[in-house]
Scaffold this motif. Structure first.
Motif, PDB file in Angstrom:
ATOM      1  N   GLY A  22       8.464   4.595 -30.410  1.00  0.00           N
ATOM      2  CA  GLY A  22       9.467   5.577 -30.028  1.00  0.00           C
ATOM      3  C   GLY A  22       8.895   6.848 -29.440  1.00  0.00           C
ATOM      4  N   PHE A  23       7.578   6.914 -29.295  1.00  0.00           N
ATOM      5  CA  PHE A  23       6.955   8.129 -28.754  1.00  0.00           C
ATOM      6  C   PHE A  23       7.335   8.266 -27.282  1.00  0.00           C
ATOM      7  CE2 PHE A  23       3.557  10.571 -26.756  1.00  0.00           C
ATOM      8  CZ  PHE A  23       3.458  11.657 -27.626  1.00  0.00           C
ATOM      9  N   LEU A  24       7.772   9.453 -26.897  1.00  0.00           N
ATOM     10  CA  LEU A  24       8.244   9.693 -25.538  1.00  0.00           C
ATOM     11  C   LEU A  24       7.192  10.413 -24.702  1.00  0.00           C
ATOM     12  CD1 LEU A  24      11.882  10.950 -26.338  1.00  0.00           C
ATOM     13  CD2 LEU A  24      11.099   8.610 -25.918  1.00  0.00           C
ATOM     14  N   SER A  25       7.104  10.019 -23.438  1.00  0.00           N
ATOM     15  CA  SER A  25       6.178  10.664 -22.507  1.00  0.00           C
ATOM     16  C   SER A  25       6.771  10.576 -21.099  1.00  0.00           C
ATOM     17  CB  SER A  25       4.805   9.989 -22.563  1.00  0.00           C
ATOM     18  OG  SER A  25       4.918   8.610 -22.259  1.00  0.00           O
ATOM     19  N   PRO A  26       6.257  11.372 -20.152  1.00  0.00           N
ATOM     20  CA  PRO A  26       6.833  11.411 -18.798  1.00  0.00           C
ATOM     21  C   PRO A  26       6.872  10.040 -18.132  1.00  0.00           C
ATOM     22  CG  PRO A  26       5.376  13.271 -19.138  1.00  0.00           C
ATOM     23  CD  PRO A  26       5.194  12.381 -20.329  1.00  0.00           C
ATOM     24  N   TYR A  27       7.939   9.827 -17.356  1.00  0.00           N
ATOM     25  CA  TYR A  27       8.168   8.530 -16.732  1.00  0.00           C
ATOM     26  C   TYR A  27       8.996   8.721 -15.468  1.00  0.00           C
ATOM     27  CZ  TYR A  27      10.434   3.903 -16.208  1.00  0.00           C
ATOM     28  OH  TYR A  27      10.933   2.711 -15.738  1.00  0.00           O
ATOM     29  N   LYS A  28       8.532   8.198 -14.351  1.00  0.00           N
ATOM     30  CA  LYS A  28       9.284   8.271 -13.101  1.00  0.00           C
ATOM     31  C   LYS A  28       9.953   6.924 -12.829  1.00  0.00           C
ATOM     32  CE  LYS A  28       7.018  11.985 -10.520  1.00  0.00           C
ATOM     33  NZ  LYS A  28       6.337  12.351  -9.253  1.00  0.00           N
ATOM     34  N   VAL A  48      20.143  15.857 -28.665  1.00  0.00           N
ATOM     35  CA  VAL A  48      19.296  14.860 -29.324  1.00  0.00           C
ATOM     36  C   VAL A  48      20.065  14.292 -30.515  1.00  0.00           C
ATOM     37  CG1 VAL A  48      17.094  14.410 -30.457  1.00  0.00           C
ATOM     38  CG2 VAL A  48      17.229  16.116 -28.623  1.00  0.00           C
ATOM     39  N   CYS A  49      20.364  13.010 -30.434  1.00  0.00           N
ATOM     40  CA  CYS A  49      21.160  12.307 -31.443  1.00  0.00           C
ATOM     41  C   CYS A  49      20.253  11.406 -32.277  1.00  0.00           C
ATOM     42  CB  CYS A  49      22.230  11.481 -30.715  1.00  0.00           C
ATOM     43  SG  CYS A  49      23.234  10.412 -31.754  1.00  0.00           S
ATOM     44  N   VAL A 325      23.332  24.949 -32.472  1.00  0.00           N
ATOM     45  CA  VAL A 325      22.237  24.187 -31.885  1.00  0.00           C
ATOM     46  C   VAL A 325      20.920  24.952 -31.910  1.00  0.00           C
ATOM     47  CG1 VAL A 325      23.900  23.099 -30.319  1.00  0.00           C
ATOM     48  CG2 VAL A 325      22.512  25.017 -29.491  1.00  0.00           C
ATOM     49  N   GLU A 326      19.858  24.203 -31.710  1.00  0.00           N
ATOM     50  CA  GLU A 326      18.529  24.751 -31.473  1.00  0.00           C
ATOM     51  C   GLU A 326      18.067  24.223 -30.125  1.00  0.00           C
ATOM     52  OE1 GLU A 326      13.957  24.453 -33.252  1.00  0.00           O
ATOM     53  OE2 GLU A 326      15.661  24.220 -34.628  1.00  0.00           O
ATOM     54  N   VAL A 327      17.961  25.090 -29.145  1.00  0.00           N
ATOM     55  CA  VAL A 327      17.554  24.679 -27.800  1.00  0.00           C
ATOM     56  C   VAL A 327      16.025  24.540 -27.759  1.00  0.00           C
ATOM     57  CG1 VAL A 327      17.547  25.267 -25.348  1.00  0.00           C
ATOM     58  CG2 VAL A 327      19.548  25.799 -26.765  1.00  0.00           C
ATOM     59  N   ILE A 328      15.570  23.410 -27.216  1.00  0.00           N
ATOM     60  CA  ILE A 328      14.134  23.116 -27.190  1.00  0.00           C
ATOM     61  C   ILE A 328      13.697  22.745 -25.778  1.00  0.00           C
ATOM     62  CG2 ILE A 328      14.127  22.328 -29.587  1.00  0.00           C
ATOM     63  CD1 ILE A 328      14.055  19.431 -28.479  1.00  0.00           C
ATOM     64  N   SER A 329      12.393  22.727 -25.564  1.00  0.00           N
ATOM     65  CA  SER A 329      11.831  22.268 -24.292  1.00  0.00           C
ATOM     66  C   SER A 329      11.667  20.754 -24.339  1.00  0.00           C
ATOM     67  CB  SER A 329      10.474  22.927 -24.047  1.00  0.00           C
ATOM     68  OG  SER A 329       9.520  22.441 -24.982  1.00  0.00           O
ATOM     69  N   MET A 330      11.524  20.162 -23.150  1.00  0.00           N
ATOM     70  CA  MET A 330      11.299  18.719 -23.082  1.00  0.00           C
ATOM     71  C   MET A 330      10.011  18.331 -23.796  1.00  0.00           C
ATOM     72  SD  MET A 330      12.797  15.972 -21.686  1.00  0.00           S
ATOM     73  CE  MET A 330      12.429  15.126 -23.217  1.00  0.00           C
ATOM     74  N   GLU A 331       9.006  19.141 -23.666  1.00  0.00           N
ATOM     75  CA  GLU A 331       7.712  18.818 -24.270  1.00  0.00           C
ATOM     76  C   GLU A 331       7.747  18.830 -25.797  1.00  0.00           C
ATOM     77  OE1 GLU A 331       4.696  21.312 -22.652  1.00  0.00           O
ATOM     78  OE2 GLU A 331       4.643  20.228 -20.723  1.00  0.00           O
ATOM     79  N   TYR A 332       8.761  19.460 -26.364  1.00  0.00           N
ATOM     80  CA  TYR A 332       8.873  19.550 -27.830  1.00  0.00           C
ATOM     81  C   TYR A 332       9.618  18.350 -28.421  1.00  0.00           C
ATOM     82  CZ  TYR A 332       9.734  21.753 -32.409  1.00  0.00           C
ATOM     83  OH  TYR A 332       9.769  22.037 -33.758  1.00  0.00           O
ATOM     84  N   VAL A 333      10.104  17.432 -27.580  1.00  0.00           N
ATOM     85  CA  VAL A 333      11.045  16.426 -28.043  1.00  0.00           C
ATOM     86  C   VAL A 333      10.499  15.522 -29.144  1.00  0.00           C
ATOM     87  CG1 VAL A 333      10.480  14.730 -26.243  1.00  0.00           C
ATOM     88  CG2 VAL A 333      12.759  14.741 -27.298  1.00  0.00           C
ATOM     89  N   ASN A 334       9.241  15.122 -29.078  1.00  0.00           N
ATOM     90  CA  ASN A 334       8.705  14.240 -30.117  1.00  0.00           C
ATOM     91  C   ASN A 334       8.660  14.921 -31.482  1.00  0.00           C
ATOM     92  OD1 ASN A 334       8.004  11.668 -28.723  1.00  0.00           O
ATOM     93  ND2 ASN A 334       6.755  13.056 -27.468  1.00  0.00           N
ATOM     94  N   GLU A 335       8.300  16.198 -31.464  1.00  0.00           N
ATOM     95  CA  GLU A 335       8.304  16.952 -32.725  1.00  0.00           C
ATOM     96  C   GLU A 335       9.737  17.112 -33.229  1.00  0.00           C
ATOM     97  OE1 GLU A 335       6.633  21.200 -34.549  1.00  0.00           O
ATOM     98  OE2 GLU A 335       5.947  20.476 -32.596  1.00  0.00           O
ATOM     99  N   ALA A 336      10.667  17.321 -32.310  1.00  0.00           N
ATOM    100  CA  ALA A 336      12.071  17.455 -32.694  1.00  0.00           C
ATOM    101  C   ALA A 336      12.591  16.177 -33.343  1.00  0.00           C
ATOM    102  CB  ALA A 336      12.919  17.812 -31.483  1.00  0.00           C
ATOM    103  N   LEU A 337      12.200  15.031 -32.814  1.00  0.00           N
ATOM    104  CA  LEU A 337      12.635  13.755 -33.392  1.00  0.00           C
ATOM    105  C   LEU A 337      12.110  13.588 -34.815  1.00  0.00           C
ATOM    106  CD1 LEU A 337      12.150  11.488 -30.258  1.00  0.00           C
ATOM    107  CD2 LEU A 337      14.332  12.113 -31.304  1.00  0.00           C
ATOM    108  N   GLU A 338      10.873  13.995 -35.058  1.00  0.00           N
ATOM    109  CA  GLU A 338      10.328  13.931 -36.414  1.00  0.00           C
ATOM    110  C   GLU A 338      11.072  14.880 -37.340  1.00  0.00           C
ATOM    111  OE1 GLU A 338       8.215  11.671 -37.497  1.00  0.00           O
ATOM    112  OE2 GLU A 338       8.263  10.838 -35.472  1.00  0.00           O
ATOM    113  N   ARG A 339      11.398  16.047 -36.841  1.00  0.00           N
ATOM    114  CA  ARG A 339      12.174  16.989 -37.658  1.00  0.00           C
ATOM    115  C   ARG A 339      13.576  16.452 -37.944  1.00  0.00           C
ATOM    116  NH1 ARG A 339      12.335  22.761 -35.053  1.00  0.00           N
ATOM    117  NH2 ARG A 339      13.904  22.940 -36.706  1.00  0.00           N
TER     118      ARG A 339
END
Length: 358
Positions: A22-28, A48-49, A325-339
């Motif tokens: 489930g780890f997210l990283s950039p993808y085109k 983020v659901c 809500v808590e607004v976050i950056s895209m780069e923070y998303v993996n940490e947000a999912l763990e939280r």
């Protein structure tokens, strides 16, 4: 359904899971071309659901990778198809959990597309799209979807706050509407105080209900009462508090996805009381006696159709109902999912796609 198969040439940037970690990283990747009934939306925000943990980590065993999650989408219309008259370039719109259906069965004709009788629901991500590709969600720069599944965000309503309404908001609004939980003076119990639960409290108060929050965490008491405006807070592990509410509630909305007993809550319902499950525990057990006595009803609900979604957005704007809500950056998303797994958020993460996805 539209049947266009051309692929839009310009690249779409997203963050994707490549495997069940489930780890997210950039993808085109490429989105399909705009069809006659389609709307092209530049995404500004995406909520983020918990589904963004469940699907990318393949809890259901049917995941397609790479997978771009996200189904609480807010954005700006940048292009419309020839048959689109409801939207124009520059409109503020939202997209929720589904992006297509058969559009012709009884449920679809009644605006309840999420319950499409033909089972032709196309989810916003990890589903087969009209062109045969796999849908990709809102953790991305733009999306193309059928106009029927776009919803106008009312003028003046903040985009970052509109995003969570497209799943968390509609998931509780729909059963509240259809089970008539909008009668002033009635008593509502809300189990769990997360992304869904806090919206149930807000809608309940707007409907004029007396709202009691049930939680295993006494630390949530002050916020439930002073910030969200609940009328009562009960620590669900306290048997004395629970027994004191026997046969006092008209409705219960259960937003908890963790394993928890059902019987103690059923006993709190009045005669003809309604218990609606919107959380997703792995298993539900209760004694039939607890619904036989008092003619209580136990039912479930998932998100909502296009009619209810637009109504819910308009209702929220008219009554000043805003998710916390808590607004976050895209780069923070993996940490947000763990939280999110640890329930360490009040009460919904929202990604600032527009300013942080690059």
């Amino acid at each position: 359904m539209a049947t266009e198969t051309a692929v839009k040439e310009e690249n779409c940037l997203g963050w994707a899971a490549r495997d069940p970690s489930g780890f997210l990283s950039p993808y085109k990747f490429s989105r399909r071309a705009v069809g006659n009934d389609d709307v092209w939306i530049k995404i500004t925000h995406c909520g983020v659901c918990y589904a963004d943990i469940v699907w990318p980590r393949n809890y259901h065993g049917q995941a397609h990778y790479p997978m771009v999650p996200g189904h609480e989408i807010a954005g700006i219309v940048k292009e419309v198809g020839a048959n689109v008259h409801r939207f124009k370039v520059g409109d503020r719109v939202g997209v929720g959990t589904i992006v297509n259906s058969c559009q012709e069965c009884e449920s679809c004709n009644e605006g309840m597309e999420v319950h499409c009788d033909k089972g032709a629901v196309v989810r916003t991500y990890d589903s087969i799209d009209v062109d045969g590709t796999i849908t990709q969600g809102g953790f991305s720069s733009f999306i193309v979807t059928h106009q029927r599944f776009c919803h106008k965000i009312p003028d003046g309503y903040p985009m970052e706050l509109a995003a969570p309404l497209l799943c968390a908001g509609i998931t509780v609004y729909t059963p509240m509407k259809h089970h008539k939980m909008n009668q002033p003076g009635k008593a509502l119990g809300v189990i769990g105080l997360g992304g869904l639960g806090h919206m149930a409290v807000k809608f309940g108060k707007a409907f004029g209900l007396k709202v009691t929050v049930f939680s295993t965490s006494v630390s949530k008491k002050e916020e439930a009462l002073t910030i969200l405006g609940a009328d009562n807070f009960v620590e669900s592990a306290d048997e004395q508090q629970m027994q004191g509410l026997a046969k006092s509630l008209d409705f219960i909305i259960d937003t908890s996805s963790g394993e928890h007993p059902i019987d103690p809550y059923l006993s709190l319902l009045k005669r003809n009381g309604v218990y609606v499950l919107v959380g997703a525990p792995k298993e539900v057990k209760f004694k039939p006696h607890n619904i036989f006595v008092g003619m209580r009803r136990f039912t479930g609900s998932i998100t909502g159709g296009t009619v209810d979604t637009q109504e819910m957005l308009d209702f929220s704007a008219a009554h000043g109902i805003y998710p916390k809500v808590e607004v976050i950056s895209m780069e923070y998303v993996n940490e947000a999912l763990e939280r999110l797994i640890k329930r360490d958020v009040k009460y919904r993460f929202v990604i600032d796609i527009e300013n942080t996805l690059n």
